[in-house]
Design a protein around this motif. Sequence first.
Motif, PDB file in Angstrom:
ATOM      1  N   LYS A   1       0.814  -1.225   0.000  1.00  0.00           N
ATOM      2  CA  LYS A   1       0.000   0.000   0.000  1.00  0.00           C
ATOM      3  C   LYS A   1       0.844   1.270   0.000  1.00  0.00           C
ATOM      4  N   ALA A   2       1.979   1.225   0.697  1.00  0.00           N
ATOM      5  CA  ALA A   2       2.820   2.424   0.779  1.00  0.00           C
ATOM      6  C   ALA A   2       4.248   2.098   0.329  1.00  0.00           C
TER       7      ALA A   2
ATOM      8  N   THR B   1       3.860   1.576   8.725  1.00  0.00           N
ATOM      9  CA  THR B   1       4.151   2.497   9.816  1.00  0.00           C
ATOM     10  C   THR B   1       4.206   1.720  11.127  1.00  0.00           C
TER      11      THR B   1
ATOM     12  N   TYR C   1       9.389   3.203  10.423  1.00  0.00           N
ATOM     13  CA  TYR C   1       8.846   2.401   9.324  1.00  0.00           C
ATOM     14  C   TYR C   1       9.514   1.038   9.268  1.00  0.00           C
TER      15      TYR C   1
ATOM     16  N   ARG D   1      14.412   5.031   6.378  1.00  0.00           N
ATOM     17  CA  ARG D   1      14.082   5.606   5.066  1.00  0.00           C
ATOM     18  C   ARG D   1      15.214   6.477   4.543  1.00  0.00           C
TER      19      ARG D   1
ATOM     20  N   ASP E   1      -3.279  -2.967  12.500  1.00  0.00           N
ATOM     21  CA  ASP E   1      -4.530  -2.229  12.314  1.00  0.00           C
ATOM     22  C   ASP E   1      -5.432  -2.892  11.277  1.00  0.00           C
TER      23      ASP E   1
ATOM     24  N   ASP F   1      -6.536  -2.288   8.288  1.00  0.00           N
ATOM     25  CA  ASP F   1      -6.157  -2.513   6.891  1.00  0.00           C
ATOM     26  C   ASP F   1      -4.722  -3.012   6.738  1.00  0.00           C
ATOM     27  N   GLY F   2      -4.103  -3.375   7.842  1.00  0.00           N
ATOM     28  CA  GLY F   2      -2.843  -4.106   7.777  1.00  0.00           C
ATOM     29  C   GLY F   2      -1.638  -3.329   7.296  1.00  0.00           C
ATOM     30  N   ASP F   3      -1.673  -2.005   7.417  1.00  0.00           N
ATOM     31  CA  ASP F   3      -0.509  -1.236   6.972  1.00  0.00           C
ATOM     32  C   ASP F   3       0.151  -0.437   8.097  1.00  0.00           C
ATOM     33  N   ALA F   4      -0.183  -0.791   9.344  1.00  0.00           N
ATOM     34  CA  ALA F   4       0.451  -0.140  10.489  1.00  0.00           C
ATOM     35  C   ALA F   4       0.448  -1.102  11.671  1.00  0.00           C
ATOM     36  N   VAL F   5       1.487  -1.002  12.504  1.00  0.00           N
ATOM     37  CA  VAL F   5       1.552  -1.811  13.718  1.00  0.00           C
ATOM     38  C   VAL F   5       1.836  -0.921  14.922  1.00  0.00           C
TER      39      VAL F   5
END
Lengths: 128, 128
Positions: free
Chosen positions: A11-12, A17, A33, A53, A77, A79-83
Amino acid sequence: MEPIDAIDFEKAGGLITAITLDDATGDVLMVAYMNSESFRRTLEVGEVVYWSRSRKCLWHKGESSGFTQRVKSIQIDCDGDAVVIRVEQRGGAACHTGKRSCFYRRLEDGEWIDEGEQVFDPKEVYGS
Amino acid sequence: MEPIDAIDFEKAGGLITAITLDDATGDVLMVAYMNSESFRRTLEVGEVVYWSRSRKCLWHKGESSGFTQRVKSIQIDCDGDAVVIRVEQRGGAACHTGKRSCFYRRLEDGEWIDEGEQVFDPKEVYGS
């Protein structure tokens, strides 16, 4: 199915994140990240390994300062793009400034007030 | 100098990371993103206005559901590219799934366990 399969790295652009909390106090220590390799390494070593990064490399937090972050729990979370990672922060400080948390400034009456706790002197720890 | 001048929007292509905490419990509710306009709007209206990366527009959280986030405090991190916002979460839930927090799954013995509190039925709130 492995835990990492629930994570959406695409996604990113390959990164998720990671929000790191002090497990003892619940305070947000920092945000950084992770790519898939850093997430895997984190599970393997039991300490947080981010992806830098700016330096474009794995970043085992605390390797140079000794202030590593021992993983206590990991939440993901919707949508699976942050912990959210709760940690035991060795040395008591997560920020390169020597503050306990990177979030040491709070907005008050239109100004950022420094209310952070100074745990170490960065000159002593990093030698510069 | 305005508060927004301390924020580095350029580092990540115009966006900063916003981590939203329930001011009452300290729990992380969600993570999303802000551009400079959404940060300004947040200060103006006293409720959190994100930038939706998928829809590419301002996202006044809770506008459709009524579950707005009243700002209690804002903290900024050391390098100025992330904020922690403590809020009063109206309706008691931040996640579109109806869970109180988006971070309702925790890793336990190699599996993501759903331990989230279901506050509302998304079908009733969003009508689909």
